[in-house]
Design a protein around this motif. Structure first.
Motif, PDB file in Angstrom:
ATOM      1  N   HIS A 357       0.838  -1.211   0.000  1.00 33.46           N
ATOM      2  CA  HIS A 357       0.000   0.000   0.000  1.00 33.46           C
ATOM      3  C   HIS A 357       0.870   1.258   0.000  1.00 33.46           C
ATOM      4  N   THR A 358       1.919   1.249   0.815  1.00 30.87           N
ATOM      5  CA  THR A 358       2.834   2.393   0.873  1.00 30.87           C
ATOM      6  C   THR A 358       3.507   2.621  -0.480  1.00 30.87           C
ATOM      7  N   CYS A 359       3.928   1.542  -1.119  1.00 33.46           N
ATOM      8  CA  CYS A 359       4.571   1.659  -2.437  1.00 33.46           C
ATOM      9  C   CYS A 359       3.613   2.239  -3.472  1.00 33.46           C
ATOM     10  N   ILE A 360       2.369   1.804  -3.429  1.00 33.77           N
ATOM     11  CA  ILE A 360       1.368   2.310  -4.367  1.00 33.77           C
ATOM     12  C   ILE A 360       1.152   3.798  -4.162  1.00 33.77           C
ATOM     13  N   GLU A 361       0.978   4.201  -2.909  1.00 38.42           N
ATOM     14  CA  GLU A 361       0.737   5.609  -2.600  1.00 38.42           C
ATOM     15  C   GLU A 361       1.896   6.484  -3.065  1.00 38.42           C
ATOM     16  N   GLN A 362       3.103   6.041  -2.816  1.00 37.90           N
ATOM     17  CA  GLN A 362       4.275   6.837  -3.203  1.00 37.90           C
ATOM     18  C   GLN A 362       4.429   6.897  -4.719  1.00 37.90           C
ATOM     19  N   ARG A 363       4.217   5.780  -5.387  1.00 34.29           N
ATOM     20  CA  ARG A 363       4.415   5.705  -6.847  1.00 34.29           C
ATOM     21  C   ARG A 363       3.358   6.494  -7.600  1.00 34.29           C
ATOM     22  N   LEU A 364       2.119   6.506  -7.105  1.00 32.23           N
ATOM     23  CA  LEU A 364       1.014   7.085  -7.871  1.00 32.23           C
ATOM     24  C   LEU A 364       0.503   8.409  -7.319  1.00 32.23           C
ATOM     25  N   ALA A 365       1.148   8.940  -6.297  1.00 32.27           N
ATOM     26  CA  ALA A 365       0.637  10.147  -5.634  1.00 32.27           C
ATOM     27  C   ALA A 365       0.419  11.305  -6.595  1.00 32.27           C
ATOM     28  N   ASN A 366       1.332  11.509  -7.512  1.00 35.50           N
ATOM     29  CA  ASN A 366       1.252  12.663  -8.411  1.00 35.50           C
ATOM     30  C   ASN A 366       1.103  12.266  -9.872  1.00 35.50           C
ATOM     31  N   GLU A 367       0.629  11.057 -10.116  1.00 35.76           N
ATOM     32  CA  GLU A 367       0.520  10.559 -11.486  1.00 35.76           C
ATOM     33  C   GLU A 367      -0.949  10.321 -11.827  1.00 35.76           C
ATOM     34  N   PHE A 368      -1.613  11.327 -12.358  1.00 35.35           N
ATOM     35  CA  PHE A 368      -3.025  11.197 -12.695  1.00 35.35           C
ATOM     36  C   PHE A 368      -3.182  10.279 -13.906  1.00 35.35           C
ATOM     37  N   GLY A 369      -3.982   9.259 -13.742  1.00 30.58           N
ATOM     38  CA  GLY A 369      -4.203   8.309 -14.829  1.00 30.58           C
ATOM     39  C   GLY A 369      -4.955   7.104 -14.320  1.00 30.58           C
ATOM     40  N   GLU A 370      -5.028   6.066 -15.144  1.00 33.66           N
ATOM     41  CA  GLU A 370      -5.845   4.904 -14.814  1.00 33.66           C
ATOM     42  C   GLU A 370      -5.346   4.170 -13.584  1.00 33.66           C
ATOM     43  N   ALA A 371      -4.022   4.132 -13.375  1.00 37.66           N
ATOM     44  CA  ALA A 371      -3.481   3.447 -12.206  1.00 37.66           C
ATOM     45  C   ALA A 371      -3.867   4.177 -10.924  1.00 37.66           C
ATOM     46  N   GLN A 372      -3.726   5.490 -10.924  1.00 38.14           N
ATOM     47  CA  GLN A 372      -4.103   6.269  -9.744  1.00 38.14           C
ATOM     48  C   GLN A 372      -5.599   6.155  -9.472  1.00 38.14           C
TER      49      GLN A 372
END
Length: 557
Positions: A357-372
C-alpha cells in the motif's frame, strides 16, 4: 383454424409457463417471426418488458438483469442471425451461472435448407454452451397444451445454471385479429391459468453433507482464496477466515473487503511464497480469479488438500488439485462448518500488504491516470450503490491497486472475460437493482458496445460511465507481443473522442484533467442524477508500466 390466433395461444402458454419459474424480466428485440412471442409477452402483466434494437446487446442486457436480480431472465428474438447474436451472452452465462432462457423464433421446417429468406438451422445452434435445449414443433391443436406446458416446465426445472434454449417455429400468417377458434385447446389446462405453480413441479435439491473431518482440518494451517462472491457471502467468508486466523487472499469480485489487499503485487515476493508453502489446506470460495500472480501461486501450491466451494457444478480448478469439489451454497457450507478461534499464522502477509500500500501511494501520488484512479476507486463509489468492472487492463489495475469496501456489490463478466457487451450488461445490472452504478471500462470495450449507451438513457438511478481512453488495448503492453507489430495488430489505437458518443445518446459528458476534478465531477453526478460519461484520457502505456514497476518493487521488498 386461424393460424395467427393459434400461434398466439401457443406462445401465451409458453410465456405463462415461464412466469411459474420466477421469470419477471423479458428482453425483446424487433422482429416479424417472433410476433406471437412478443405480443404474448406484452399481454402478460406479470412481465417487465425491456427492448433493444441489437440482439447481441440484448443478450448481455438479460445477462446483467440476471446478475443483478439473481432470477431467471427470458429473451425473445426473431429467426436467423438475430438468434446467432445471442451467442456471447449464452457462453458467458454458461461459465458464470446466470440463468437465461433464449426464445428464438424460427421458420417452419419446410422453409429450412431451401433458400427461404432469414432461415437458418437453429436447433443445436448454441451447441454445448446451453444446459438444456427444447426444439418445439410448429404450433398445432393436434398437440395438447399439457404437452407444451410440461415440456417447457421440464426444460426450465432442469436448469441449475446457464442458458435454456427454446426454439419456436411459427408459420404465417403472424398478424391479424384474434378470434375464439381453438379456445378449448388452452382452456384444457383448467385452473392452471389462475394458479401460480408450474404444471410439472420438479424440485431440485442441492443439499451437501458436512465434511465430517472438519474439526481436524480447521486446526491446521489454512489459506482462504476468494473469487466471485455475493456481498453477503463475501462478508461471511471474511469473518469466518478472521476467526480461524487464516490468511484470506481475495479477488476484486469477492466483496470480502480484501483484508490482505494488493495480493497481485505481494504474491510475487519470495517471502510471501515461502510462508504460503507452509499451508496444509487451501479452501477456495467462488471461481474465476483475476490476478495473474494469484493464478500462478494457485497453480504452484501443493497443500495436503485443496477444497473448492461454489454452488455451480464442475471442476472450476484449472490447476487440477487433489482435494474436494463441493457444489453447494457458500453460506450454507459456512453454517455447516463453523470457524474455531485460532491464532493468525501468516502475519508476515499483513506486513507485506501494508508495505505494498505504501509503495502504491508513493508511486502514484502525483501521477493522474488509470493506475491512480484504480488505487482510489473506493473514493469514487456511490453511497449505497454498486460497481461494474470492465475487462482487460482496467480490472487488473483495480484488482492490484484497490481495496474495495467489504460487502460493496461488484459485478463483472469474468467468465469468458470478453470485452463485448459490457455496457449492456451493466445496464441490465442497474435495471435489476435500481442502484447508483459506477461503470469502469476501457476505450475499446466502450467502442465495442457503443450502441448500448441507448439502454442507459432509461436508468432509474444515477450512472457514471468512466471510460479509460488509453488509445487502444494496452493490456497487450503487459504481454510479450512483438514490438514492431504491437500497435497495428494488438493495441489498435482508434484516436476517438467520446464526447461525440455522449452527445449522440443525450448523456452528460466530462473530461477531467486531474484527480481533484475527477472526484468533484463524479461526486456531482451522484448528487444530480442522470447518466454521465466521464472520459479519462491518459498516456497510452502509463497504467501498464505502473503495474509492471510496482510488481517488481513489491516483489523485491
Amino acid at each position: 383454424m386461424s393460424v395467427n390466433t393459434f400461434n398466439h395461444r401457443w406462445a401465451s402458454v409458453i410465456l405463462e409457463a415461464l412466469t411459474r419459474h420466477g421469470v419477471r424480466h423479458i428482453c425483446i428485440a424487433p422482429g416479424s417471426r417472433s410476433t406471437p412471442l412478443t405480443l404474448a409477452a406484452a399481454a402478460n402483466a406479470k412481465f417487465i418488458c425491456h427492448t433493444h434494437f441489437d440482439e447481441r446487446g440484448l443478450g448481455h442486457l438479460a445477462l446483467g438483469l440476471a446478475k443483478g436480480s439473481g432470477e431467471r431472465v427470458a429473451v425473445i428474438v426473431t429467426s436467423g442471425t438475430a438468434a446467432a447474436n445471442l451467442y456471447p451472452a449464452v457462453i458467458e452465462s454458461g461459465l458464470t451461472g446466470e440463468r437465461l432462457i433464449m426464445l428464438t423464433a424460427d421458420r417452419p421446417q419446410e422453409m429450412i435448407d431451401c433458400g427461404a429468406n432469414q432461415a437458418i438451422t437453429q436447433p443445436g445452434l448454441f451447441a454445448s454452451h446451453v444446459t438444456q435445449s427444447l426444439n418445439l414443433p410448429r404450433p398445432t391443436p393436434a398437440i395438447e397444451a399439457r404437452w407444451l406446458v410440461s415440456a417447457v416446465d421440464n426444460a426450465v426445472a432442469l436448469q441449475l445454471q446457464g442458458t435454456v434454449h427454446i426454439n419456436c417455429p411459427f408459420a404465417e400468417p403472424l398478424y391479424g385479429e384474434w378470434d375464439n377458434e381453438e379456445q378449448a385447446w388452452s382452456e384444457a389446462l383448467g385452473d392452471w391459468w389462475q394458479e401460480s405453480q408450474p404444471w410439472l413441479q420438479q424440485p431440485q435439491s442441492r443439499f451437501s453433507e458436512s465434511q465430517r473431518d472438519w474439526n481436524q482440518w480447521s486446526q491446521k494451517r489454512g489459506v482462504v482464496v476468494c473469487g466471485r462472491l455475493s456481498a453477503a457471502e463475501g462478508q461471511q467468508v471474511a469473518q469466518w477466515a478472521a476467526i480461524l486466523g487464516w490468511p484470506l487472499i481475495a479477488d476484486a469480485q469477492s466483496q470480502t473487503g480484501q483484508p490482505l489487499a494488493y495480493a497481485d503485487l505481494w504474491l510475487g515476493n519470495p517471502k510471501a511464497q515461502a510462508i504460503l508453502q507452509r499451508s496444509e489446506l487451501v479452501i477456495q470460495f467462488g471461481s474465476h480469479l483475476t490476478s495473474k500472480r494469484l493464478l500462478q501461486w494457485q497453480n504452484a501450491c501443493r497443500p495436503q488438500e485443496y477444497w473448492l466451494i461454489e454452488d455451480r457444478p464442475g471442476r472450476l480448478d484449472p490447476a487440477q488439485h487433489r482435494g474436494r469439489r463441493i457444489a453447494t451454497a457458500v453460506g450454507e457450507w459456512l453454517r455447516q462448518h463453523p470457524a474455531l478461534p485460532g491464532k493468525p499464522w501468516a502475519q508476515l502477509l499483513t506486513e507485506l500488504s501494508s508495505a505494498a500500500h505504501t509503495c502504491i501511494e508513493q508511486r502514484l501520488a502525483n501521477e493522474f491516470g488509470e493506475a491512480q484512479v484504480a488505487s482510489r476507486m473506493s473514493a469514487l463509489l456511490p453511497p449505497h450503490g454498486q460497481l461494474f468492472l470492465g475487462n482487460s487492463l482496467v480490472v487488473r489495475l483495480v484488482d492490484a491497486f484497490a481495496q474495495l469496501p467489504i460487502g460493496y456489490p461488484v459485478f463483472a463478466n469474468r467468465g469468458a472475460s470478453g470485452i463485448d457487451g459490457l455496457i449492456s450488461t451493466a445496464a441490465g445490472v442497474e435495471r435489476a437493482t435500481c442502484k447508483p452504478t459506477l461503470i469502469l471500462l476501457g476505450d475499446l470495450s466502450a467502442l465495442y458496445d457503443l450502441n448500448s449507451l441507448a439502454l442507459l438513457r432509461q436508468s432509474s438511478a444515477p450512472v457514471v460511465i468512466l471510460v479509460v481512453n488509453n488509445n487502444g488495448g494496452q493490456i497487450f503492453s503487459l504481454l510479450p507481443t512483438p514490438i514492431a507489430e504491437r500497435e497495428r495488430f494488438y493495441c489498435m489505437p482508434q484516436q476517438v473522442d467520446f464526447s461525440h458518443a455522449a452527445a449522440m445518446f443525450g448523456l452528460h459528458y466530462r473530461q477531467p484533467q486531474d484527480w481533484a476534478s475527477l472526484y468533484q465531477q463524479v461526486t456531482q453526478a451522484w448528487q444530480h442524477g442522470g447518466v454521465t460519461l466521464v472520459e479519462l484520457k491518459v498516456a497510452e502505456t502509463a497504467g501498464a508500466e505502473a503495474l509492471r514497476q510496482l510488481v517488481q518493487q513489491v516483489g523485491a521488498l
